[in-house]
Design an enzyme around this catalytic site. Structure first.
Site, short mmCIF file in Angstrom:
data_model
loop_
_atom_site.label_atom_id
_atom_site.label_comp_id
_atom_site.label_asym_id
_atom_site.label_seq_id
_atom_site.Cartn_x
_atom_site.Cartn_y
_atom_site.Cartn_z
N LEU A 177 -9.74 79.34 -76.10
CA LEU A 177 -10.02 78.49 -74.95
C LEU A 177 -10.35 79.37 -73.76
O LEU A 177 -9.76 80.44 -73.61
CB LEU A 177 -8.77 77.69 -74.58
CG LEU A 177 -8.41 76.48 -75.41
CD1 LEU A 177 -7.13 75.86 -74.87
CD2 LEU A 177 -9.54 75.46 -75.36
N GLU A 210 -2.35 68.40 -71.62
CA GLU A 210 -1.25 68.74 -72.53
C GLU A 210 -0.60 70.02 -72.06
O GLU A 210 -1.23 70.79 -71.35
CB GLU A 210 -1.78 68.98 -73.96
CG GLU A 210 -2.52 67.82 -74.53
CD GLU A 210 -3.27 68.19 -75.82
OE1 GLU A 210 -3.04 69.30 -76.35
OE2 GLU A 210 -4.08 67.38 -76.27
N LYS A 229 0.46 73.81 -72.59
CA LYS A 229 -0.02 74.92 -73.40
C LYS A 229 1.21 75.61 -73.98
O LYS A 229 1.99 76.24 -73.26
CB LYS A 229 -0.83 75.89 -72.55
CG LYS A 229 -1.47 76.99 -73.37
CD LYS A 229 -2.47 77.77 -72.54
CE LYS A 229 -3.25 78.79 -73.34
NZ LYS A 229 -2.47 79.64 -74.22
N ASP A 259 3.49 78.17 -75.92
CA ASP A 259 3.37 79.62 -75.99
C ASP A 259 3.97 80.13 -77.30
O ASP A 259 5.07 80.66 -77.34
CB ASP A 259 4.09 80.23 -74.79
CG ASP A 259 3.65 81.66 -74.55
OD1 ASP A 259 2.68 82.10 -75.19
OD2 ASP A 259 4.30 82.33 -73.73
N ARG A 316 -4.43 81.98 -87.29
CA ARG A 316 -5.76 82.01 -86.70
C ARG A 316 -6.54 83.23 -87.18
O ARG A 316 -7.73 83.15 -87.42
CB ARG A 316 -5.63 82.03 -85.18
CG ARG A 316 -6.94 82.13 -84.47
CD ARG A 316 -6.75 81.87 -82.99
NE ARG A 316 -8.03 81.87 -82.32
CZ ARG A 316 -8.54 82.91 -81.69
NH1 ARG A 316 -7.87 84.04 -81.65
NH2 ARG A 316 -9.71 82.84 -81.10
N TYR A 366 -1.69 69.68 -82.00
CA TYR A 366 -2.45 69.18 -80.85
C TYR A 366 -3.94 68.98 -81.10
O TYR A 366 -4.68 68.71 -80.17
CB TYR A 366 -2.25 70.09 -79.64
CG TYR A 366 -2.37 71.58 -79.92
CD1 TYR A 366 -3.55 72.13 -80.35
CD2 TYR A 366 -1.27 72.40 -79.73
CE1 TYR A 366 -3.65 73.49 -80.60
CE2 TYR A 366 -1.36 73.76 -79.97
CZ TYR A 366 -2.55 74.30 -80.41
OH TYR A 366 -2.65 75.64 -80.66
N LYS A 413 -3.49 78.47 -66.65
CA LYS A 413 -2.27 79.22 -66.95
C LYS A 413 -1.37 79.34 -65.72
O LYS A 413 -1.86 79.59 -64.62
CB LYS A 413 -2.64 80.63 -67.43
CG LYS A 413 -3.54 80.62 -68.66
CD LYS A 413 -2.85 81.13 -69.88
CE LYS A 413 -2.93 82.63 -69.94
NZ LYS A 413 -2.43 83.17 -71.21
N CYS A 431 25.74 111.65 -72.51
CA CYS A 431 26.26 110.29 -72.65
C CYS A 431 27.10 109.95 -71.42
O CYS A 431 28.00 110.71 -71.05
CB CYS A 431 27.10 110.19 -73.92
SG CYS A 431 27.93 108.59 -74.07
N CYS A 484 30.98 109.66 -72.92
CA CYS A 484 31.73 110.75 -73.52
C CYS A 484 31.17 112.14 -73.17
O CYS A 484 31.75 113.15 -73.52
CB CYS A 484 31.81 110.58 -75.03
SG CYS A 484 30.25 110.90 -75.86
N CYS A 492 23.41 108.73 -78.19
CA CYS A 492 24.58 109.58 -78.13
C CYS A 492 25.02 109.82 -79.58
O CYS A 492 25.35 108.87 -80.29
CB CYS A 492 25.70 108.91 -77.35
SG CYS A 492 27.29 109.75 -77.61
N CYS A 515 32.96 108.44 -79.41
CA CYS A 515 32.47 107.78 -78.19
C CYS A 515 32.97 106.33 -78.18
O CYS A 515 32.62 105.54 -79.06
CB CYS A 515 30.95 107.87 -78.18
SG CYS A 515 30.18 107.15 -76.73
S1 IVH Z 1 -6.45 73.28 -78.16
C1 IVH Z 1 -10.68 74.41 -79.48
N1 IVH Z 1 -4.12 72.65 -77.13
O1 IVH Z 1 -3.93 78.28 -76.82
C2 IVH Z 1 -9.41 74.33 -78.78
N2 IVH Z 1 -4.50 74.93 -77.72
O2 IVH Z 1 -5.96 80.07 -75.62
C3 IVH Z 1 -8.26 74.51 -79.67
N3 IVH Z 1 -2.58 76.40 -77.35
O3 IVH Z 1 -5.42 79.36 -79.78
C4 IVH Z 1 -7.00 74.74 -78.95
N4 IVH Z 1 -1.22 74.86 -76.57
O4 IVH Z 1 -3.00 78.66 -79.89
C5 IVH Z 1 -4.90 73.64 -77.60
N5 IVH Z 1 -2.10 71.93 -76.26
C6 IVH Z 1 -2.86 72.92 -76.73
C7 IVH Z 1 -2.41 74.24 -76.83
C8 IVH Z 1 -3.26 75.24 -77.34
C9 IVH Z 1 -1.36 76.14 -76.88
C10 IVH Z 1 -3.04 77.76 -77.74
C11 IVH Z 1 -3.75 77.81 -79.06
C12 IVH Z 1 -5.08 78.44 -78.80
C13 IVH Z 1 -4.84 79.11 -77.49
C14 IVH Z 1 -6.12 79.23 -76.72
#
Ligand code: IVH
Length: 717
Positions: free
Chosen positions: A80, A108, A110, A112, A131, A220, A307, A401, A404, A419, A425
């Site tokens: 993305l 939505e 994102k 992590d 991926r 998602y 982000k 250390c 000790c 150590c 120790c």
């Molecule tokens: S949609 C074509 N939705 O972000 C779009 N991605 O930087 C497919 N990710 O590789 C991704 N939360 O691993 C989508 N709600 C969300 C997400 C999400 C995390 C990750 C995903 C993707 C990466 C892209």
């Protein structure tokens, strides 16, 4: 009859698994669940003819290792575009609306973690792939089956016969904290953040390890040909009905202002979530509009990630202190002027090691930036040099250390100082005893950290072996103890003599021998005696044991002080042998196998069969291997090596004949089925998907920019 019972148990277990892990709304007790699971496990063991890779019993994974096959994504996994700026996000939305007119967005979180693509055929999970480079990824199906929120079978519904669904494998904070606490106790390197931990776990060789790590999975995005949906929102609602875990934290936004609201809200609210997030993904809802917008070289034009900035604070380092771990590892810690960061007051931050401190040129008295990104432990990311006092001197790392006074050493390939004074120790000695009595090791109750310190400071224990010489009269006069707790402690020490060998081995605290490794070792060598006599070559032959672990084991047993401890523990009556397994047969007793290639059942199952018939699995082809069980597509290098060593190569059919007591094949080494070199890429064109416009990975012959290598370059960063 038995078959029906197996099916009923599978149905029930899947239903209750779903209620627990997806709906967070359990209907039966853990005990009832476990009882059903045990019954199913027993039935499946007795009736291997009803085996099913998607049985709920597969969720516990297997201790046997698997290699990952590479798979080509039918629809590429795109990345993305991302931005940290609201202005850029607004421009993105403006551009969309200039081209397509006003439209709705789905916002939505994102997540992590690490991306995953799940394939379902006729309602059953058939593949899970990482991926990778976006075009091809690793087949991690066995590992993903252990993730409880991933449905192995879909619930009743109108799902398409074939489709893929993408999402994120996540490690919730609770699992992450538990994992790192365990790793710390084992002297293993910590994961920096839940994302690394999730990705690392997914690539674990042993699915049983994955099963224990508490991963989660949120989906998602659907992908498939002719999916019957008009909008993204609708597709996710359906996916939820089919049994997938779909986030509740999504919203349809009709304009920029609503998108901004969503972002503002989650920028703070996300800190209350039990799993990590690093932004918001904004996606066009209408599939027709998505198709109209299309893709850039590597990402869709209809979605973008906003982000969140990692939260930062500026504060002063008052001093640096040094912690000494059980293994002697030294960790520098910055003592900070307390500062508020992401809702908590931060007083300390890890500085990792000398190199890290030198890289950032961190000096006490400096004003430093402290960040809480994906990381739980705050870290120092930089120094505000403009505020550094003129007379400031570079920091000189300690060379002795702090406890000790022994000169510190560095081992090759390790960033930390150590150590080496293991037997003298204080924090190391106490740390080892605390490790030994942990619940997962000897499980000695009533002896907490403070009591161990007390015992040490009163000269009652110097090594774990001393625990077994303790008498209640020695304990009861100590402060905070008294007769009753003294007796409880003695009873608990007595009980620890029944703890199985694998946990005793773990308790010894050999560097890099964590809980799982100890189990592998106990399984493979069966007794401590056997382990002590093993050569380096024999050690690395055992599954999951690498050179580093092997060397650490050899080093441990080369130390006379350790041998003395073991002698005394043995005399005290601790378990130093693995209890005999109940075997299905002894048909393979004394024989060693390497399983390679693809079979009608999973490699894990093949290995389990070898063990249950008395055989041993080895990790690599060597002179100690008696048989190679060769499946389809066995690696040509392995095959060559096996042939060179004259090892017997048998196929699946011959293997089953052996198990069934029809003896070992009489023939000498004979070639295995030739390693196939079939082109796996599909050829031909497929119609453009009618709904969600993820392009197909299949090369399109009509446009040369989209064919072969060109297509790969076009799609990925
Ligand atoms: S949609 C074509 N939705 O972000 C779009 N991605 O930087 C497919 N990710 O590789 C991704 N939360 O691993 C989508 N709600 C969300 C997400 C999400 C995390 C990750 C995903 C993707 C990466 C892209």
């Amino acid at each position: 009859m038995i078959r029906e019972r197996i099916e009923e148990l599978r149905r029930q277990l899947e239903l209750h698994n779903y209620k627990y892990y997806v709906e967070n709304n359990p209907e039966i007790s853990d005990f009832e669940f476990d009882t059903m699971m045990r019954e199913l496990q027993d039935l499946e063991r007795e009736h291997p003819e009803y085996a099913d890779p998607n049985s709920p019993t597969m969720r516990v994974g297997s201790d046997l290792t698997s290699e990952f096959a590479t798979v080509r994504h039918r629809y590429p996994m795109l990345s993305l575009g991302n931005t940290y700026s609201l202005d850029e996000l607004h421009e993105f939305i403006d551009r969309i609306e200039r081209e397509a007119g006003p439209t709705d967005y789905v916002c939505e979180l994102k997540f992590d973690g690490t991306a995953i693509s799940l394939t379902y055929d006729n309602g059953a999970l058939t593949q899970a792939a990482t991926r990778g480079d976006g075009v091809t990824g690793d087949d991690v199906t066995a590992n993903v089956r252990t993730v409880r929120s991933v449905p192995l079978h879909l619930r009743d519904g109108d799902w398409p016969a074939h489709f893929e669904i993408r999402g994120e494998i996540l490690m919730p904070y609770a699992s992450f904290d538990r994992l790192n606490a365990e790793r710390e106790a084992n002297g293993e390197p910590l994961f920096a953040n839940p994302r690394n931990a999730a990705a690392g776990t997914l690539k674990q060789q042993s699915s049983a390890v994955v099963a224990r790590r508490g991963l989660d999975c949120t989906l998602y995005q659907l992908a498939g040909d002719n999916l019957p949906f008009r909008t993204h929102w609708e597709s996710l609602q359906k996916a939820r009905e089919w049994g997938f875990k779909i986030s509740d934290h999504m919203r349809i936004c009709h304009n920029v202002a609503e998108v901004d609201d969503f972002i503002r809200y989650w920028d703070t609210a996300r800190h209350g979530l039990p799993f990590p997030t690093d932004g918001v993904v904004i996606k066009v809802n209408d599939f027709a509009v998505r198709r109209q917008l299309g893709f850039t070289a590597k990402a869709p034009k209809w979605a973008v990630a906003y982000k969140f900035k990692a939260e930062q604070a500026l504060t002063r380092i008052d001093s640096v202190s040094f912690q000494v771990g059980r293994t002697g590892a030294i960790t520098p810690v910055a003592n900070l002027e307390p500062v508020l960061l992401a809702g908590t007051t931060v007083r300390r931050a890890t500085l990792h090691n000398a190199e890290q401190m030198a890289r950032l040129d961190i000096r006490p008295g400096d004003m430093v930036y402290v960040e809480k990104g994906g990381e739980i432990i705050p870290k120092i990311t930089g120094v505000d040099l403009s505020q550094r006092p003129a007379d400031s001197q570079p920091f000189r790392y300690i060379d002795r250390c702090p406890v000790c006074g022994t000169p510190l050493v560095r081992y090759e390939g390790e960033a930390k100082h150590y150590c080496p004074n293991q037997s003298g120790c204080r924090p190391q000695i106490i740390g080892r005893i605390i490790h030994f009595i942990r619940r997962k090791a000897l499980d000695i109750e009533g002896l907490g950290e403070e009591t161990v310190e007390l015992l040490y400071d009163n000269g009652l224990v110097r090594t774990v072996a001393d625990l077994y010489d303790l008498r209640a009269e020695q304990l009861s006069p100590l402060p905070r103890l008294g007769e009753k707790s003294a007796e409880n402690i003695i009873r608990s020490i007595e009980r620890s003599k029944e703890v199985p060998y694998a946990r005793v081995l773990f308790g010894l605290g050999i560097r890099f021998v964590g809980e799982t490794t100890a189990r592998y070792l106990a399984d493979h060598f069966r007794s401590l005696e056997g382990l002590m006599q093993a050569s380096r070559e024999e050690l690395v032959e055992a599954e999951e044991i690498g050179q580093r672990i092997a060397d650490s084991i050899l080093e441990y047993f080369a130390d006379a002080a350790n041998l003395e401890i073991i002698r005394r523990l043995r005399a005290a009556g601790l378990q130093f042998e693995t209890a005999e397994r109940k075997l299905a047969s002894e048909a393979l007793a004394g024989k060693s196998f390497v399983v390679s290639g693809r079979f009608s059942r999973s490699r894990d199952e093949m290995k389990a069969l070898i063990e249950s018939h008395g055989g041993r699995n080895l990790a690599a082809v060597s002179g100690n291997v008696d048989y190679i069980v060769a499946g389809e597509k066995m690696g040509p290098a392995k095959l060559k090596k096996a042939e060179k060593l004259g090892i017997r190569i048998i196929d699946e059919e011959e293997f089953f004949r052996m198990i069934n007591g029809e003896g070992a094949p009489a023939t000498q080494a004979r070639p295995a089925p030739a390693a196939e070199a079939q082109p796996s890429a599909e050829s031909g064109t497929s119609a453009a998907p009618a709904t969600d416009p993820l392009p197909k990975s299949t090369p399109q012959p009509d446009a040369d920019t989209q064919s072969g290598k060109g297509a790969e370059q076009r799609l990925f960063d």
